[in-house]
Every structure is written in structure tokens, then in C-alpha cells.
Motif scaffolding. Structure first.
Motif, PDB file in Angstrom:
ATOM      1  N   TYR A   1     128.566  86.933  63.142  1.00 33.01           N
ATOM      2  CA  TYR A   1     127.394  86.654  62.307  1.00 33.01           C
ATOM      3  C   TYR A   1     127.114  87.836  61.371  1.00 33.01           C
ATOM      4  CZ  TYR A   1     122.431  85.680  61.225  1.00 33.01           C
ATOM      5  OH  TYR A   1     121.228  85.459  60.599  1.00 33.01           O
ATOM      6  N   LEU A   2     127.198  89.039  61.912  1.00 35.48           N
ATOM      7  CA  LEU A   2     126.956  90.228  61.091  1.00 35.48           C
ATOM      8  C   LEU A   2     128.052  90.415  60.050  1.00 35.48           C
ATOM      9  CD1 LEU A   2     125.684  92.665  63.872  1.00 35.48           C
ATOM     10  CD2 LEU A   2     124.318  91.586  62.062  1.00 35.48           C
ATOM     11  N   LEU A   3     129.294  90.116  60.409  1.00 36.43           N
ATOM     12  CA  LEU A   3     130.394  90.217  59.447  1.00 36.43           C
ATOM     13  C   LEU A   3     130.213  89.214  58.308  1.00 36.43           C
ATOM     14  CD1 LEU A   3     133.551  90.639  61.735  1.00 36.43           C
ATOM     15  CD2 LEU A   3     132.753  92.263  59.990  1.00 36.43           C
ATOM     16  N   LEU A   4     129.805  88.014  58.677  1.00 32.97           N
ATOM     17  CA  LEU A   4     129.586  86.980  57.664  1.00 32.97           C
ATOM     18  C   LEU A   4     128.503  87.406  56.672  1.00 32.97           C
ATOM     19  CD1 LEU A   4     130.240  84.054  56.745  1.00 32.97           C
ATOM     20  CD2 LEU A   4     128.354  83.291  58.214  1.00 32.97           C
ATOM     21  N   ARG A   5     127.401  87.916  57.219  1.00 33.25           N
ATOM     22  CA  ARG A   5     126.332  88.384  56.331  1.00 33.25           C
ATOM     23  C   ARG A   5     126.814  89.566  55.484  1.00 33.25           C
ATOM     24  NH1 ARG A   5     120.871  87.032  57.295  1.00 33.25           N
ATOM     25  NH2 ARG A   5     120.278  89.136  56.619  1.00 33.25           N
ATOM     26  N   LEU A   6     127.553  90.465  56.083  1.00 28.21           N
ATOM     27  CA  LEU A   6     128.049  91.631  55.351  1.00 28.21           C
ATOM     28  C   LEU A   6     128.992  91.219  54.217  1.00 28.21           C
ATOM     29  CD1 LEU A   6     128.474  94.671  54.912  1.00 28.21           C
ATOM     30  CD2 LEU A   6     130.135  94.645  56.784  1.00 28.21           C
ATOM     31  N   SER A   7     129.779  90.191  54.476  1.00 26.80           N
ATOM     32  CA  SER A   7     130.783  89.791  53.477  1.00 26.80           C
ATOM     33  C   SER A   7     130.134  89.366  52.159  1.00 26.80           C
ATOM     34  CB  SER A   7     131.644  88.656  54.032  1.00 26.80           C
ATOM     35  OG  SER A   7     130.873  87.469  54.137  1.00 26.80           O
ATOM     36  N   LYS A   8     128.858  88.980  52.220  1.00 23.07           N
ATOM     37  CA  LYS A   8     128.175  88.600  50.972  1.00 23.07           C
ATOM     38  C   LYS A   8     127.811  89.820  50.141  1.00 23.07           C
ATOM     39  CE  LYS A   8     126.635  84.462  53.282  1.00 23.07           C
ATOM     40  NZ  LYS A   8     125.601  83.909  54.173  1.00 23.07           N
ATOM     41  N   LYS A   9     127.787  90.988  50.769  1.00 20.71           N
ATOM     42  CA  LYS A   9     127.440  92.209  50.046  1.00 20.71           C
ATOM     43  C   LYS A   9     128.657  93.109  49.835  1.00 20.71           C
ATOM     44  CE  LYS A   9     122.663  92.226  51.643  1.00 20.71           C
ATOM     45  NZ  LYS A   9     121.640  92.891  52.458  1.00 20.71           N
ATOM     46  N   ASP A  10     129.607  93.011  50.720  1.00 24.88           N
ATOM     47  CA  ASP A  10     130.817  93.838  50.603  1.00 24.88           C
ATOM     48  C   ASP A  10     132.018  92.943  50.890  1.00 24.88           C
ATOM     49  OD1 ASP A  10     132.976  95.582  50.853  1.00 24.88           O
ATOM     50  OD2 ASP A  10     131.815  97.109  51.909  1.00 24.88           O
ATOM     51  N   PRO A  11     132.802  92.645  49.853  1.00 20.35           N
ATOM     52  CA  PRO A  11     133.899  91.689  50.013  1.00 20.35           C
ATOM     53  C   PRO A  11     134.950  92.120  51.043  1.00 20.35           C
ATOM     54  CG  PRO A  11     133.965  92.737  47.831  1.00 20.35           C
ATOM     55  CD  PRO A  11     132.674  93.121  48.463  1.00 20.35           C
ATOM     56  N   ARG A  12     134.987  93.433  51.349  1.00 19.49           N
ATOM     57  CA  ARG A  12     135.948  93.879  52.354  1.00 19.49           C
ATOM     58  C   ARG A  12     135.704  93.250  53.723  1.00 19.49           C
ATOM     59  NH1 ARG A  12     135.526 100.028  50.275  1.00 19.49           N
ATOM     60  NH2 ARG A  12     133.349  99.515  50.596  1.00 19.49           N
ATOM     61  N   ALA A  13     134.466  92.771  53.908  1.00 22.92           N
ATOM     62  CA  ALA A  13     134.131  92.185  55.203  1.00 22.92           C
ATOM     63  C   ALA A  13     134.471  90.710  55.265  1.00 22.92           C
ATOM     64  CB  ALA A  13     132.646  92.384  55.491  1.00 22.92           C
ATOM     65  N   LYS A  14     135.013  90.186  54.167  1.00 20.64           N
ATOM     66  CA  LYS A  14     135.404  88.772  54.154  1.00 20.64           C
ATOM     67  C   LYS A  14     136.680  88.630  54.955  1.00 20.64           C
ATOM     68  CE  LYS A  14     134.188  85.751  50.809  1.00 20.64           C
ATOM     69  NZ  LYS A  14     133.893  85.681  49.362  1.00 20.64           N
ATOM     70  N   ILE A  15     136.581  88.010  56.095  1.00 20.24           N
ATOM     71  CA  ILE A  15     137.734  87.898  56.990  1.00 20.24           C
ATOM     72  C   ILE A  15     138.049  86.431  57.208  1.00 20.24           C
ATOM     73  CG2 ILE A  15     138.539  88.334  59.330  1.00 20.24           C
ATOM     74  CD1 ILE A  15     136.686  90.829  59.269  1.00 20.24           C
ATOM     75  N   THR A  16     139.284  86.081  56.973  1.00 23.99           N
ATOM     76  CA  THR A  16     139.626  84.652  57.053  1.00 23.99           C
ATOM     77  C   THR A  16     140.498  84.358  58.271  1.00 23.99           C
ATOM     78  OG1 THR A  16     141.475  85.132  55.581  1.00 23.99           O
ATOM     79  CG2 THR A  16     139.464  84.235  54.594  1.00 23.99           C
TER      80      THR A  16
END
Lengths: 310, 310, 310, 310
Positions: free
Chosen positions: D295-310
Motif C-alpha cells: 500500500y505504501l509503495l503504491l502511494r509512493l509510486s504516484k510521487k516517485d516513479p522509481r517506486a512503480k513496481i510491476t
């Protein structure tokens, strides 16, 4: 010859002899081994705190153990394998068992607090080193800051088959012995060998409470053997007379840090060690302390001729 | 009569006498006071750990102090005022000084770690209670987990004029006495009274190292007075003989927790206390321990008639 | 209105307001009381660590409690009564209950180690203060060095009827909440109110794990009320957005010692306290730290208008 | 390339990658090494707590170090050599220096209390390993229970030439950085590299206070590199925006014990580790915690694309 819960008598904690330059003094290891056998010890513990274990490399630890095992035939040798991690604990434990050690002694890391942490730690340790290796539980709260209640010891003994003996050095600890023996009496715990450390300061009453013997590094292991023997045959007053004669010196040894230097000094004076050197950061007794010990030895020699040192 | 650094001799740590129902036993306070005077004590410490201070209300603390002061005229009475906060420390300190106390004893909170924290704490404490109130520094690492080096004591003594005495119970502590006396010898620290606690376990050598006396609750303060006197006049062997005779019992008292029960039991057996009761969570000796103490008393009575209890 | 295990929502930990000269600022107590009510708090805790309890005399402790109780009608007020001895604990507990307090909070003394010691301590404490007085168990290992496992909490709750709530501030603590709720689910423990402290640092997930609310002194209790409310109605993203906006400041408050000064400073800046003074040995923020907090407040004000301070 | 006090930037603390069966995953070591280089790290620390150092045999420790050194050319590699004794510390230190390590990191044993003990320990350690081996002082009181004041660090730096850097993770620690830099400014201490650990929780202000960089294991070392870079060029708001975006996750990592599992899980999710396994007694994240991190990674990915994990 693996350790089991019938262990009893005196298992002295052997020092590691060094020369003044820090090298290991193997001749003194042989002398110590012979001396212990001549005292009538029933076993031996090496690489404990008194063995300056953390100051040794792995190779040195193995070599010292091997030499003591060879020199004290038919006596079970317990080896301290306390370590911050299971990898090095397992490595040392397996190597010394292959050399003929009887079991290993494990102290709890001083970060353990709750009962569950203590139980979990020993379960993991036994699995890590191999569940067939007999374990001596070192219960020394003053030194390790870990308090293990009698109930927790019962759980440990019942859940971990490898535990055969406790090096009992809780303080105060007399009630703990009584509690453990009552667990055996009511059938809630299998028999556990209880050999007492804590410098021997309460050995007289520990034996009365049901301990099986002594497991400490006091500089007169011969006295420990006599006291344990006398207590076992019910000669309490004679045992107490001998114990009381040694108490002023034994008490002097109960100085954390300094105690090690006292022990090595007296063993040196007794001709068993070539030097009372410790590896850094340990050190020798200073001049004043040496005189204090000499004074106590002189007084002791009037009551116990073994203390007559020329 | 305020405490100053010429304090010496024996300041026993007085227990607080209770009846079995937990009420304060004022008749025993009078008996204790008379007894201490008859032993030749030079002062008295009340409301220490042995006085069960934390179990008393403020009003009780004040009343007990007042009674001891009244009953031991011309003897300085030191009052334990250790407290988690300065507000209650100040309140008790000022009230007992108004009643005629000679000074107060302050132990460090067990959260102190660094030298700076320790120094800062005592500076604040002295200011908080009033800088004219003499302070006894209680240096008892085993109990409080605060380690105060000789250099830190020197800084405390030099920077806080109120500090007059140390209740020395570090362990090992002999080198600390030697270090403090060397600071006085080289002029880097003013004189400090050193009276030794730690149950008296090292009183023999503490005196040799330069201590001024004893400040502990051992159940034979009369023995403490004799040993201190003999050591001061250089009769070391006689002092040691007397000390050694008591050592088996004195050593038995060195059991944390249990020790309190032993002391109250022996003082009860000696007719000084009406009961050996402690307030909860303390308790009396159990049957086995009682027999062990009785055995030691019986053996002691053959060497010191004061231990003959009928 | 006595506390019971249905307690929930936000119980802020109230500071004790002082003037710069150390006197108690009663006007600020009234302002704080009104503010808490306006925020929607469901209760209040006074005389905690943030209330600088050890720095207060008994009379001050009682007066502060009385004023808060009067000013926050229909809100249960919990009073910290932690003390080194049961005599003073009982005295304060009974006095504040007579004044209308809802219950008391008791932290464990930092000498407790084993499970049995912890259980025994709370049993004795409840008996000492009176078993009809509701108890909040303060579970804060970082501060008190006492580790209470979920199983020990279960034993405490089951054996001590007075325990109604835990101020949960173990760290890490999320699994502990899950474990306690599972004990309730499997019927092995009665319901216990879990309100979370630890500065609020994990409030988001603590609520998801089953906590009933917040019990901390963060300087925006109004935010805590909103987050708890949003989490309870399932608006997790909105709750997280608000929580995340405060996290940089809330995290800055998580500096032991300094945190108190930050809280008092922000409450002062918000117009609730006349001064950010602490009694000695506490102190105000220094210049650099003040600028850091101001910077965080400025950034926060762009996301939460409550932080706009002029 | 030996470490000296001009060290700065980001030295991530490398985990030791394991397969699920506990074997060392050498392919992941190479991947991690390449990743660190691509992030722009200026150095690397291996065999720290995050490297699960105590769970490794000596041979494994050496092999892991050798591989990291080889894979990150031109980056100084610091090796944790903390050990209960100097014999094994020296053995590891000398072996890794021969392999090309830049220096070693030494944490204090948790038995140290007084200033003198701390100073003496590091003097002995430097002598034991060889005074030409650069030392990083690990100052982490929360984990080691040893409190090292700024003045003691000054003494250490001035008296032990080998000390080049401090892994600063005191808490609170901002004032300590300010104090150390003021010692440099007033000429009483030579320059010391200050790289900050403590999970990065205060990196924003640590840089403002004068730190040289970051030395922690947060699972986005690329973020650490950016924040350090932005702070150094004075882009404080941009640095704070990036830092704040990561704070919810970074804070979640600040759970003792659990934090390690979070780090390994995120590095696994990022494709850098083949598995998030730890050696016993460590373990993987459970299901609930995994969802919280996701959940925290998902929220982070909206602010820092490095956290976008697929």
C-alpha cells in the motif's frame, strides 16, 4: 563420552595459559590437565569466560580444546561455544565434538528479555549446532543480564532434549535449586544436572539444596572436590570448616574483572601456570592487590596446607 | 550538627521496623537507636534501601527520621531522599534538615549513562534541595546500574561543595578507594569521607586502602565497630580474625533481596526488632533459609559470643 | 464515570503548563481543557511523562488533576500514578479517584525482567491502590526497558480485573495489536481497550490492526481525532493523506527529550500555552531547532490549515 | 583506496542476499553492486547489521566482501568487523584490507558504560587490528546501549588517528552533529566524516546540520543519493519534497527487527534480490505486513516513479 544429566562432582573452569607475550603456553595446559585429574575432578569446562574465549581465534580455540581432551582421558570436557551468531557457534561446536568433547556450554546473548525470547533462542541454538550435541545452559544473570526463572528452565529442559546440565550461577540462587528439584519431585521436569558456578561463594548451601557439584574456576579446585565429597557423605560440619577456611580468599576472588587476575596469580604461585598473564584487555594484579592475596594465602596456609606456597 | 568530610567510623543503615500487619513499630525504633549508641556507632543512615524507603509515605518517612534523630543524640543522622523527581526530593530533604538531620543521601537514577549526565544530575540535585544541605553520594553500580569513575567522583566533589561523603559500594571497589585517596594526595581533590557499604564484604581491605569506616546494614553493627576500630589502630590480624569469623554469615547476607530478610531475621533474633516483617513486596525468610541462618549463627557463636542467641 | 474497556477515540496526553519561572500556569490548563473538548477528544490522560509528573509535588499533582477534571466534563480523565513505591502510588490514586478521575495509568519499574516479575508487580499494584480502581497498563519498552509480550498482557488482563486499557507503545508494535485481537477472537482474553502512544508514529496502521484509538501527546490532537474518525469509517486514503501531511513534523517530535520541547513549543505557537517552559531538567528548543520546526509548520500549513500560525 | 575523513555522499548498507534455503546468492550480490554504482553511491558498507554479519562464517564474510569490492570498482568498501573479541576482529580486518577494503566499521560492545571504558575500548581495538586500518565509529545507542557524547567522540578522534568517519545514528542526534562541527570550527578536533544512519529518518535536517552524507540501508538508496545531492546544492525544498514522499515508507522501515524484512522485501520487489529470505533467526514479512508495504509503495509510486513496481 557424551555429557548426560547424571553429571556430578567438580568440573573446574580451566583458564587458558598464556606467556607474557600473549602466546599460548601449551606446557601449562598439560600441567593443568594433570593437576585436575590428580584433584579428582569428574570433568572439565574449557573456553568459558575464565578461558578468555573471546580473545582466541577459531584455530586456537580448537587446539586448546584438543589438548585438554587428550590430557584428561575419561573426563568429559565441556566447551564454551557462546557466540554472537549461530554460524560460528555451529562451526566450533561440531569441530570440538569431532575431537571428543562431551558437550558444549551456551550463554544467552544479553539482549534477551522475555521468557519467550529465551526459550526461542535455545531452541534455535540447539537446532543450529545439531540436536545430538549435549548442551550446558549457563545461567549467570549478573554477567549476562538475562534472568531465567525456574519455570523457564523447566520449559527449556522439557522442550530441548539436548540440555543436560545447568551451570547454575544465579544470585541469589539457593531457592532456584530448591525449585528445580521440586519440579523433578513432582514429575514436571526430567532430571537435570545442576553444577554451581558463581565462584563457589554459596557452594556449601548449594550442595545442601540438591546441587550435583561445582563448576567454577576457584583457584583451589582441590578444595572444591573435598567440599563436594564431604557434603555428599553428610559430613556437613567438616565441609563447612574447610569451606569457611577458604572463604576469605574465595570472597576476594569475587571481584568482577580482578577475580580472573587473582585466579591466574594463585595458579601461577601454585606452580601450575608459567605466568599469570592475560591477553589484553586483561591484566595482572597490581602490587597492592598482590600483597592482599599473599596475606590471605598465608592465613589460609595455617588451616589448609595446600595453600602453603614457597 | 551537619555532616562534613571528617565523618568516619560506623554509620549503620537502619531498617524500618514493622509489625506483621505492616504498621510501623516505634518501640523497635527506640530499641534500635539505643542499641546503635551502645555499639559505639558514630552516626546513622535512615531511609536507605534497607529502610524500605519507597514503601513509606512522606509523613511516615518524616516521622521515622524524627524518632531516630531524637533517640540517637549527638550522632549525625543521614537521610535517604532518593526520588524520581526533584520536587519530592526537595520536600523531604528540607523537612528532615529542619528536624535536625545531618545530611541526605542521594542515589543516581538508573537511567544515567555518560559522565556528563551523572555530573549534571548531581549539580541539579544539589541546587534543587538547597546547596547548604550536605550530600552523601551513593555509589552502588550493582544496584543502580550507574558507573561513576574515580575521575567523575573527583569532578563531583570539586564542583559540588555540598558533597561530603561517599557511600562506597562499587564492586570491585578497592582500586577506587586507592584512586580517590591518590587524588587527595596529589592535591587534585579535597578530602572526602569514604564509608563503605556493599554489605561489608570487603571491609577488611577497604580499611587498609584508606576508607574512613563502614556504612552498611550488616546485622552485627557491633562487629563492624570493632573491625573499624582494630584496623585504625593497626591490629590487622585481630581485625581479620573477627571479620573472618563473621564472613560465612555476612556472605549469606549478600544475596540480593534475601539479604534484607536475613538482616531483619537476625535483628529480630537478637531482640532488637519485635518482628522480621517487611512491607510488600518483601517477605520473611522461608523455613529452609531460616535453618541455614540458624546454622551459621550457631557456628558463629563459638567464635563471637555476641552471636549466642537463646 | 470510571474507565472501562469500551474506551476508544483520542485521549491526548496533556502537558503540565508552566510559566518561565516554573510556577504552574492554571489559565493554560483551562485553555487546554477547552481545546481538547473542542477537538472532539473522548478522554484525557494527565500526569504522564509529558505532564512532567516526577517534577511535581503531591499537592501540585492533585491540583492539576482536579482542574483538568473540572474543565473537561463528561470526559474520562486518566491519571498517571507511576511511583517507585506502592505507598505513594496508593495515596495519589485514591485522592484523584475521589476527585472524579476515571482511572490511573501505571508504568512498570525498569528493573522488571521476567514474565513472572511483571505479572507479580501489577497484581501487587492493583491490590495496593484498591482493586476497584481502573488501570491503564503503559506498555512502553523503549522508555522503560520492560518488555511485555502479548501472552503476558493476556495473563495480566485475565488475572487482574482492574486492567481496562493498554497505552500501547511497543515498537515495533503492529503485530502485538494483531496478537491481542486474536486472543479476543479465540476467546482466551476478555476485551481490552487499545489506545496507541509512541507519538502517533504508526497510528495509520495501528488503527487498521484493530486499535481503538490514540493516546499520545502529538501537538495536533485535532489531527489525531480526524485520523481516528476517518479510519473508523473506512476512509483509509483520506486518513493516510492527512496523516502523511503531518508525518514530517510528527517524526521530528520523535526525538527523545527534544520531543517534549517541540510539543510545548507548537502548543505555545498555537496559543494554547502561555509559555513553552519546562521545569528543570527540561529546557526549551534552541534557535536552530526552532527554525527547523517553523519550517515544518510552514510546509504543513499548505496541506492542513490548522498549522497556519500567525 | 583507503577511507579518509573526506568521505561523503551515500554509502548504502548492503544486505547479504540469501536464497530461501539459506545459501548465499552471489548473482544478487553482483546485481546489488551494479545497482549501487548506477545510483551514484560514493561508497558501500558491507557486513553491518543489515548484512546479517553474525550469521556468517568467517569464510563467507570474506567471500561476500571480496565480491562486493570487485563489483564496485573505485568505490571505497567499508567492512563491519564488530566482534566480541579482538582476535577474530583482527583476523577479519586484516584479511579484508588485503582484499582491497577501504576501512572497517566497529560498534562498541554493549557492556561499555563510562567515558573511560569507551575510549579505552577503541584505543585497544585500533591497536589490535593495526593502527593503519581506517576505522568507522558506529554510534548507535538505541541498538548498542552505549552512549558516546560529543566530547568523547572528540577525544576518540584526537587520540586515535585511524578514526576517519562516524556512522552517526544517535537519536536524537541533530545536536550532536552541530556539536561535532563546532569542535572542528573552534579547532579542538580534526575533521571527521559524518555519514548518517538511523534508517535515514532525520536525513533532511542532518544534512542541514553539517553531515556529509548518508550511511543507511533504506530500500531506495537512489532517493538517498538525490536528497544528499539536492541538500548539498542548497535545493532544500526540492530535497524535502522528495524526502517527505518517502517518509511514510521510510518510517515503516523504522521498526526494529521488522525493518530488515521490509528492506529485503522491497529490494526483492525491485528485482535486485532473488529472494527476501533472511537466515534464522530472521524471517520474511507476514501477509498483513506485506499488504501494508505494498500500500505504501503504491502511494509512493504516484510521487516517485522509481517506486512503480510491476
Amino acid at each position: 563420552m557424551k555429557l548426560n544429566s547424571s553429571a556430578n562432582g567438580v568440573f573446574p573452569i580451566a583458564p587458558t595459559p598464556f606467556f607474557d607475550d600473549g602466546k599460548i603456553d601449551t606446557a601449562s595446559i598439560d600441567r593443568l590437565g594433570d593437576f585436575y585429574v590428580s584433584c579428582g575432578v569428574t570433568g572439565l569446562t574449557v573456553l568459558g569466560q575464565m578461558g578468555e574465549a573471546p580473545k582466541l581465534t577459531h584455530a586456537e580455540s580448537v587446539a586448546i580444546t584438543a589438548q585438554f581432551i587428550k590430557r584428561t582421558p575419561n573426563r568429559p570436557v565441556v566447551v564454551g561455544v557462546t557466540s554472537p551468531g549461530f554460524a560460528s557457534m555451529r562451526a566450533l561446536a561440531q569441530e570440538v565434538m569431532d575431537l571428543g568433547a562431551a558437550g558444549v556450554m551456551i550463554a544467552p546473548p544479553n539482549t534477551l528479555r522475555t521468557d519467550e525470547q529465551i526459550i526461542s533462542y535455545y531452541q534455535q541454538a540447539s537446532k543450529a549446532i545439531g540436536e545430538n550435541i549435549p548442551i550446558v545452559l549457563q545461567d549467570y544473570p549478573l554477567s549476562f543480564s538475562v534472568q531465567i526463572t525456574p519455570r523457564v528452565i523447566r520449559t527449556l529442559v522439557n522442550e530441548i532434549p539436548a540440555i543436560q546440565m545447568v551451570k547454575h550461577e544465579d544470585w541469589p540462587g539457593l531457592e532456584k535449586i530448591t525449585a528445580l528439584r521440586s519440579f523433578e519431585a513432582d514429575g514436571s521436569m526430567r532430571h537435570l544436572a545442576i553444577l554451581c558456578g558463581n565462584g563457589g561463594l554459596f557452594l556449601d548451601f548449594e550442595m545442601s539444596r540438591g546441587a550435583d557439584g561445582s563448576n567454577t574456576g576457584y583457584c583451589f579446585p582441590d578444595m572444591l572436590c573435598d567440599v563436594v565429597r564431604l557434603k555428599k557423605i553428610g559430613q556437613h560440619d567438616e565441609a563447612q570448616d574447610l569451606f569457611d577456611a577458604h572463604l576469605p580468599l574465595l570472597r576476594y576472588e569475587q571481584q568482577p574483572g580482578t577475580g580472573m587476575a587473582v585466579r591466574k596469580y594463585v595458579l601461577f604461585r601454585r606452580g601450575l601456570l608459567s605466568s599469570d598473564a592475560q591477553r589484553a584487555p586483561g591484566g595482572k594484579l597490581n602490587t597492592i592487590a598482590t600483597k592482599e592475596v599473599d596475606y590471605l594465602l598465608l592465613r589460609l596456609s595455617k588451616k589448609d596446607p595446600r595453600a602453603k606456597i614457597t
